[in-house]
Design an enzyme around this catalytic site. Structure first.
Site, PDB file in Angstrom:
ATOM      1  N   HIS A  44     -46.604 -32.242 -39.715  1.00 23.63           N
ATOM      2  CA  HIS A  44     -47.022 -33.545 -39.359  1.00 23.63           C
ATOM      3  C   HIS A  44     -46.680 -34.649 -39.570  1.00 23.63           C
ATOM      4  O   HIS A  44     -46.843 -35.337 -39.174  1.00 23.63           O
ATOM      5  CB  HIS A  44     -48.776 -32.610 -39.928  1.00 23.63           C
ATOM      6  CG  HIS A  44     -49.490 -34.396 -39.568  1.00 23.63           C
ATOM      7  ND1 HIS A  44     -50.315 -33.419 -38.790  1.00 23.63           N
ATOM      8  CD2 HIS A  44     -49.635 -35.197 -39.854  1.00 23.63           C
ATOM      9  CE1 HIS A  44     -51.150 -34.235 -38.283  1.00 23.63           C
ATOM     10  NE2 HIS A  44     -50.818 -35.008 -39.137  1.00 23.63           N
ATOM     11  N   GLU A  66     -46.004 -28.186 -34.111  1.00 24.79           N
ATOM     12  CA  GLU A  66     -47.821 -28.090 -35.346  1.00 24.79           C
ATOM     13  C   GLU A  66     -48.826 -26.876 -34.567  1.00 24.79           C
ATOM     14  O   GLU A  66     -50.028 -26.444 -35.198  1.00 24.79           O
ATOM     15  CB  GLU A  66     -48.619 -29.460 -35.302  1.00 24.79           C
ATOM     16  CG  GLU A  66     -49.026 -29.955 -36.531  1.00 24.79           C
ATOM     17  CD  GLU A  66     -49.522 -31.389 -36.001  1.00 24.79           C
ATOM     18  OE1 GLU A  66     -50.213 -32.022 -37.601  1.00 24.79           O
ATOM     19  OE2 GLU A  66     -49.039 -32.162 -35.279  1.00 24.79           O
ATOM     20  N   ASN A 408     -18.903 -13.559 -48.834  1.00 19.28           N
ATOM     21  CA  ASN A 408     -18.388 -12.370 -49.634  1.00 19.28           C
ATOM     22  C   ASN A 408     -19.451 -11.856 -49.903  1.00 19.28           C
ATOM     23  O   ASN A 408     -19.340 -10.305 -49.621  1.00 19.28           O
ATOM     24  CB  ASN A 408     -17.442 -13.478 -50.477  1.00 19.28           C
ATOM     25  CG  ASN A 408     -16.645 -11.714 -51.075  1.00 19.28           C
ATOM     26  OD1 ASN A 408     -15.858 -12.124 -49.716  1.00 19.28           O
ATOM     27  ND2 ASN A 408     -16.458 -11.845 -52.592  1.00 19.28           N
TER      28      ASN A 408
END
Length: 665
Positions: A44, A66, A408
């Site tokens: 918003h 929204e 990794n």
């Protein structure tokens, strides 16, 4: 458009995008619906700022997002992978738009958003997707809006029963206001949107951007009317017709913008001479001071300030030497006071360079989620100690090494779900990114509960690549250090994530360039932990001041294992060496290496360490230990391998800072 406002817009939007990402990750991980409010607030706010700045594409995306978040808040739809993915893709599109605005000041006109908007619409129920279409919103009018039903009225009464106040605020705009909805959005940015209980006309009308009539808002608050009023007064071209506090029965038909106030306890005077545009008591002044407690400062200004403070410290030291020579009582008191003030100032400036690691850690949950899905692995990713503070210069450079270690751990460390189940483990793997401070250092750990390091396989691969002799007897730490050899990999197949021989060697080089070190602890079948140790700040450093020839040099204390008086040396493999703690250590004589002249003998040896490696540096004299401000070297000197920086001593003399890594290598 003002560059200052554009810069503020970009910085604040990126902060809200990060909050959006963090909220979605938490929502998906823990299923916590409470985080929806944080994501909704971020979306918003971005929408309001984008409308204010005239960025229609950002506003359009956040408006559709929204709608989806609102239905999640109201539990009309459930959290699902489809919903999370749609909101994440909307986030990605917004990041692209923000980057484009940062580069050119404008949204890219050729960027296609239809797929993102369609994905957001598809995540809604079909009938809701139709209702939220732009065309339907544009066709609406204030007269079409419905007033709150019994459910909303019940919420209003609950708010009053909880001890909070409800204000009925009727707003309008000046006749010359060109962007009324942008002004309204500015006000919404300055309050907690969760406190907005009702707005008329509804959102579909306001978001169309063409409405310019009066707006009625029901706002819940614990503040008095003067504070609410002072926030409204900050918005130019916004007219406050009335603010009414309600304390009793509320009826749905009383919520119309044209309805008279119910049981008004106070009404704002809208006349030019009234008080509608200024604080009415000391409480609002305190609130204003609270809102202004933080500001944004260009980091270059902080660096310049740090440089000026270091100059002040140098001058303070010179004054102390002058005072000790002339012994003037008045000057003595002044210098003592100046010394205390400069120390406090230096400590304060140093604290401004420290930033929480959260600024780096917050980018990894999304990356780990996407990578785990790509690899087909189940992951529980946990972050601990993100509030730990580290020098800004280090934080800006530590992101890539941490990313390599995390990828990794996920690619090489964690097993696929089926393999984990076969080994008696839970199908979901666990990776912890942890940070904590100890003394003048910060430790960052990446720990997984995967299969651990297969040392025999590492040795075999190292032998195949000619990194070690087949008859060498290596300790476990020495084998683990092979992972940092350039081009080393244990993966047979090349993918987007691994197998190219690029990764941990880059990690080690970067960490050591930051005066840090990295260690590995692993247990086969149980997991691996990488531990990175970094200095808390690079701007100030504890060092041992030594004399080599006729000049002073500084050696970082965190790289010194021990100092000793140089006695006899021996030749080992054609190199000079000494025996230290039961092991043979090669020594380097600094005076000929630095082409220094001078009288006297080289009487002391400083043992420098990096991991398991030790080298002895022979110097003429040990002078003192102190904390100094680090200065970067001129570009013409950076190619010299033995020095990492310089500092100015108390007497104004310049001392080069020795780079221990260059000697240990």
């Amino acid at each position: 458009m003002s560059k200052e406002y554009l810069s503020m817009f970009i910085d604040e939007t990126r902060e809200h995008l990060q909050a959006w990402s963090d909220g979605l990750m938490e929502m998906e991980r823990a299923g916590d619906l409470a985080t929806i409010a944080n994501v909704f607030r971020a979306a918003h706010t971005i929408k309001g700022m984008a409308m204010t700045m005239g960025f229609a594409r950002m506003s359009d995306i956040t408006r559709h997002a929204e709608h989806l978040l609102e239905d999640l808040r109201q539990q009309r739809i459930a959290v699902s992978p489809t919903v999370i993915s749609a909101l994440l893709h909307a986030l990605d599109m917004l990041e692209i738009l923000v980057d484009a605005v940062a580069d050119s000041g404008e949204e890219p006109p050729a960027l296609t958003m239809s797929q993102t908007l369609q994905e957001l619409a598809n995540a809604l129920a079909p009938e809701l997707a139709v209702a939220s279409s732009p065309d339907a919103s544009a066709a609406a009018s204030p007269a079409d809006g419905e007033f709150p039903g019994p459910e909303t009225v019940a919420v209003l009464r609950t708010v009053i029963d909880s001890g909070r106040l409800i204000y009925r605020i009727r707003l309008g705009f000046t006749k010359d206001c060109l962007m009324p909805m942008a002004r309204f959005a500015q006000w919404l940015q300055r309050i907690d949107q969760d406190d907005v209980l009702y707005v008329h006309p509804d959102a579909s009308v306001l978001e169309a951007g063409q409405y310019a009539g009066d707006i009625m808002v029901l706002l819940a608050s614990t503040e008095d009317r003067a504070i609410v009023e002072s926030v409204l007064a900050e918005i130019s071209e916004l007219v406050v017709h009335s603010i009414t506090e309600w304390t009793d029965a509320l009826q749905p038909d009383a919520l119309s913008p044209t309805a008279p106030p119910l049981q008004a306890t106070a009404t704002v005077d809208p006349s030019p001479g009234g008080d509608s545009h200024r604080p009415m008591n000391g409480q609002s002044e305190q609130w204003q001071q609270k809102r202004g407690s933080t500001i944004r400062v260009d980091t270059q200004k902080l660096d310049q300030l740090m440089s000026l403070v270091s100059e002040l410290v140098i001058d303070k030291t010179r004054l102390e030497r002058i005072q000790s020579d002339i012994r003037h009582s008045g000057l003595s008191e002044t210098v003592e006071h100046l010394s205390a003030l400069s120390g406090q100032l230096q400590e304060l400036i140093m604290s401004t360079r420290l930033v929480p690691l959260q600024t780096v850690f917050s980018r990894f949950p999304r990356m780990m989620r996407d990578t785990a899905q790509q690899l087909g692995k189940l992951l529980d990713f946990i972050i601990e100690g993100e509030a730990t503070e580290l020098d800004r210069a280090v934080v800006e450079q530590i992101g890539d090494p941490i990313m390599h270690m995390l990828r990794n751990a996920l690619d090489h460390g964690l097993e696929p779900p089926a393999e984990r189940i076969a080994d008696g483990k839970l199908p979901t793997g666990r990776i912890v990114l942890r940070a904590f401070a100890s003394g003048n250092h910060v430790f960052i750990e990446v720990e997984d509960d995967g299969k651990g390091l297969d040392l025999q396989r590492i040795v075999a691969r190292a032998m195949d690549r000619g990194l070690v002799d087949r008859h060498s007897a290596l300790s476990d730490p020495q084998i683990q250090q092979l992972l940092f050899a350039p081009g080393f990999t244990t993966t047979d197949t090349v993918s987007d994530l691994s197998g190219r021989g690029v990764g941990l060697d880059v990690v080690k080089i970067k960490i050591e360039s930051l005066s840090g070190k990295i260690d590995i602890h692993s247990e086969l079948g149980k997991g691996t932990r990488f531990t990175v140790r970094l200095p808390m700040t690079l701007a100030i450093m504890a060092g041992l001041l030594v004399r080599i020839g006729d000049n002073p040099y500084l050696i970082p204390v965190n790289s010194i294992a021990e100092t000793a008086v140089l006695k006899t040396t021996q030749a080992v493999n054609g190199r000079e060496a000494v025996t230290w703690r039961g092991r043979v250590v090669h020594v380097i004589r600094a005076r000929p290496l630095f082409a220094e002249s001078g009288q006297g003998t080289e009487r002391h040896i400083v043992f420098l360490t990096r991991g398991e490696r030790v080298t002895g540096l022979v110097v003429d004299e040990l002078l003192s230990q102190s904390e100094v401000v680090v200065k970067s070297l001129d570009n013409r000197l950076t190619a010299i391998p033995y020095f990492s920086g310089a500092t100015i001593l108390g007497d104004g003399e310049v001392a080069l800072i020795v780079d221990p890594n260059a000697f240990v290598e």
